[in-house]
Design an enzyme around this catalytic site. Structure first.
Site, PDB file in Angstrom:
ATOM      1  N   CYS A   1      -8.917   5.775  -4.333  1.00  0.00           N
ATOM      2  CA  CYS A   1      -9.051   4.392  -4.775  1.00  0.00           C
ATOM      3  C   CYS A   1     -10.397   3.869  -4.325  1.00  0.00           C
ATOM      4  CB  CYS A   1      -7.915   3.527  -4.254  1.00  0.00           C
ATOM      5  SG  CYS A   1      -7.639   3.635  -2.490  1.00  0.00           S
TER       6      CYS A   1
ATOM      7  N   GLU B   1      -6.911  -7.444   1.443  1.00  0.00           N
ATOM      8  CA  GLU B   1      -7.076  -6.925   0.085  1.00  0.00           C
ATOM      9  C   GLU B   1      -6.565  -8.005  -0.865  1.00  0.00           C
ATOM     10  OE1 GLU B   1      -8.489  -4.218  -0.892  1.00  0.00           O
ATOM     11  OE2 GLU B   1      -8.168  -2.629   0.567  1.00  0.00           O
TER      12      GLU B   1
ATOM     13  N   GLU C   1      -6.716  -7.579  -4.942  1.00  0.00           N
ATOM     14  CA  GLU C   1      -7.333  -6.746  -5.967  1.00  0.00           C
ATOM     15  C   GLU C   1      -6.616  -6.801  -7.310  1.00  0.00           C
ATOM     16  OE1 GLU C   1      -9.658  -3.545  -3.246  1.00  0.00           O
ATOM     17  OE2 GLU C   1      -7.734  -2.886  -4.019  1.00  0.00           O
TER      18      GLU C   1
END
EC number: 5.3.3.2
Length: 177
Positions: free
Chosen positions: A67, A113, A115
């Site tokens: 990722c 995060e 995203e």
């Protein structure tokens, strides 16, 4: 040190601007484009990585094969293929995008995060030698996909917080195939 730039987006994936990776991951996190790759072998096993202990976000947790973030304006599939080469020396055939999802999570170590994650699937011969970048990857393992689904549900603390979203998109893809 190279300053990496990510593409800021809204909840639909429309580009809003850019910022540094570091800025995007300051709590609570700024929504930005990312991708998650899951590679399968012929026996329906998935290649998982345990994130390096030196990673700034979610170190030591199991995650999908690879990722990262595409550069602003970069094609997601091209960026994903490039990242597979950088992290593992892998050159796979076609990566197929199966959807996107948004998630947000704090890692407990001062990072976040948030995203807009593109999920890409690909195939890999499990006999291909793997050469992981140890600054990125602590460990690699092939796991039957069904076992991943079961284990991620039973022990979510072992997995990066985006793994459930990746699994959900794969499950949705499989149910419509």
């Amino acid at each position: 040190m190279v300053r990496r730039i990510v593409e800021l987006v809204d909840a639909r994936g429309t580009t809003l601007g850019e910022c540094s990776v570091e800025e995007a991951h300051q709590p609570p996190g700024r929504l930005h484009r990312a991708f998650s790759i899951m590679l399968f072998d012929a026996r329906d096993r998935v290649l998982l990585q345990r994130r390096a202990l030196s990673k700034s976000r979610f170190p030591g947790l199991w995650a999908n094969t690879c990722c990262s973030h595409p550069a602003a304006g970069e094609d997601v599939a091209e960026s994903a293929a490039k990242r597979l080469d950088e992290e593992m020396g892998l050159h796979v055939g076609q990566l197929r995008e199966v959807g996107t999802f948004v998630y947000q999570a704090l890692d407990g170590h001062g990072a976040a995060e948030h995203e807009f994650d593109h999920v890409l699937l690909g195939e890999l011969d499990s006999s291909v030698p793997l050469t992981p970048d140890r600054t990125e990857i602590e460990e690699l393992a092939w796991l039957p996909y069904a076992d991943l689904v079961t284990d991620a549900a039973a022990r979510p603390e072992r997995y990066a917080p985006w793994v459930p979203g990746v699994i959900e998109l794969i499950e949705r893809t499989r149910s419509t195939s």
